[in-house]
Design an enzyme around this catalytic site. Structure first.
Site, PDB file in Angstrom:
ATOM      1  N   ASN A  41      13.492 -22.212-115.327  1.00 51.48           N
ATOM      2  CA  ASN A  41      14.254 -22.508-116.539  1.00 51.48           C
ATOM      3  C   ASN A  41      13.976 -23.942-116.980  1.00 51.48           C
ATOM      4  OD1 ASN A  41      15.734 -23.189-114.168  1.00 51.48           O
ATOM      5  ND2 ASN A  41      17.659 -23.206-115.270  1.00 51.48           N
ATOM      6  N   GLU A  43      15.563 -26.603-119.614  1.00 47.81           N
ATOM      7  CA  GLU A  43      16.705 -26.858-120.506  1.00 47.81           C
ATOM      8  C   GLU A  43      16.370 -27.939-121.525  1.00 47.81           C
ATOM      9  OE1 GLU A  43      20.148 -27.391-117.944  1.00 47.81           O
ATOM     10  OE2 GLU A  43      20.177 -25.230-117.569  1.00 47.81           O
ATOM     11  N   CYS A  52      14.813 -19.488-120.348  1.00 49.63           N
ATOM     12  CA  CYS A  52      15.034 -18.998-118.983  1.00 49.63           C
ATOM     13  C   CYS A  52      13.717 -18.855-118.219  1.00 49.63           C
ATOM     14  CB  CYS A  52      15.700 -17.626-119.016  1.00 49.63           C
ATOM     15  SG  CYS A  52      17.307 -17.586-119.797  1.00 49.63           S
ATOM     16  N   GLU A  54      12.619 -16.361-116.530  1.00 43.81           N
ATOM     17  CA  GLU A  54      11.953 -15.062-116.736  1.00 43.81           C
ATOM     18  C   GLU A  54      11.028 -15.111-117.945  1.00 43.81           C
ATOM     19  OE1 GLU A  54      15.168 -15.674-116.207  1.00 43.81           O
ATOM     20  OE2 GLU A  54      16.243 -13.894-115.515  1.00 43.81           O
ATOM     21  N   CYS A  84      19.403 -12.573-118.562  1.00 41.45           N
ATOM     22  CA  CYS A  84      20.217 -12.521-119.780  1.00 41.45           C
ATOM     23  C   CYS A  84      19.656 -11.461-120.735  1.00 41.45           C
ATOM     24  CB  CYS A  84      20.262 -13.892-120.450  1.00 41.45           C
ATOM     25  SG  CYS A  84      18.758 -14.314-121.357  1.00 41.45           S
ATOM     26  N   CYS A  87      16.151 -12.174-122.239  1.00 40.73           N
ATOM     27  CA  CYS A  87      15.053 -11.930-121.297  1.00 40.73           C
ATOM     28  C   CYS A  87      14.806 -10.433-121.114  1.00 40.73           C
ATOM     29  CB  CYS A  87      15.331 -12.590-119.958  1.00 40.73           C
ATOM     30  SG  CYS A  87      15.211 -14.385-120.038  1.00 40.73           S
TER      31      CYS A  87
END
Ligand code: THU
Length: 124
Positions: A41, A43, A52, A54, A84, A87
């Site tokens: 991830n 940010e 993310c 993924e 999420c 994703c």
């Protein structure tokens, strides 16, 4: 590839997670036809631009020309990193219903198919 080996790769990648806002570290290991791709991830101070682990792994792979995927392991030492909705939709773009997703915090391991995680997904 065995789950233990995927977890070993995920644990190596977790150190690259950039999560100064949530402090929730996530790494993903994606198995493609031609290779293995990792993601973490990443940010951002504007929060909403966060991506993310993924999706980083999938976009890295697709941008390298990979299109066929069989499995992904998602790891966090900070909690169970269930993918999420965004994703899941990105997985559905490239992966079939039998794509396997293993979610782990290294104590618990849960395995799903994409069909279970994202039924009735939208495709054109
Ligand atoms: N996150 C992921 O990278 N993957 C998941 O499966 C769950 C959430 C990230 C996004 C954000 O950087 C942090 O975890 C907290 O939501």
């Amino acid at each position: 590839m065995k789950t233990t080996e995927l977890l070993r790769i995920a644990k190596e990648a977790i150190n690259k997670s950039y999560c100064p806002y949530s402090n929730f570290h996530v790494s993903a290991v994606l198995i493609g036809e031609n290779g293995i791709y990792t993601g973490v991830n990443v940010e951002n101070a504007s929060y909403g631009l966060t991506i993310c682990a993924e999706r980083v792994a999938i976009f890295k792979a697709v941008s390298e020309g990979e299109r066929n995927f069989s499995k992904m392991l998602v790891y966090s030492p900070d909690g169970m990193p269930y993918p999420c909705g965004a994703c899941r939709q990105v997985m559905a773009e490239f992966c079939s219903e039998d794509f396997e997703v293993i979610v782990t915090n290294d104590q618990e391991f849960e395995q799903f198919t994409l069909g279970e995680l994202m039924p009735f997904n939208f495709k054109l």
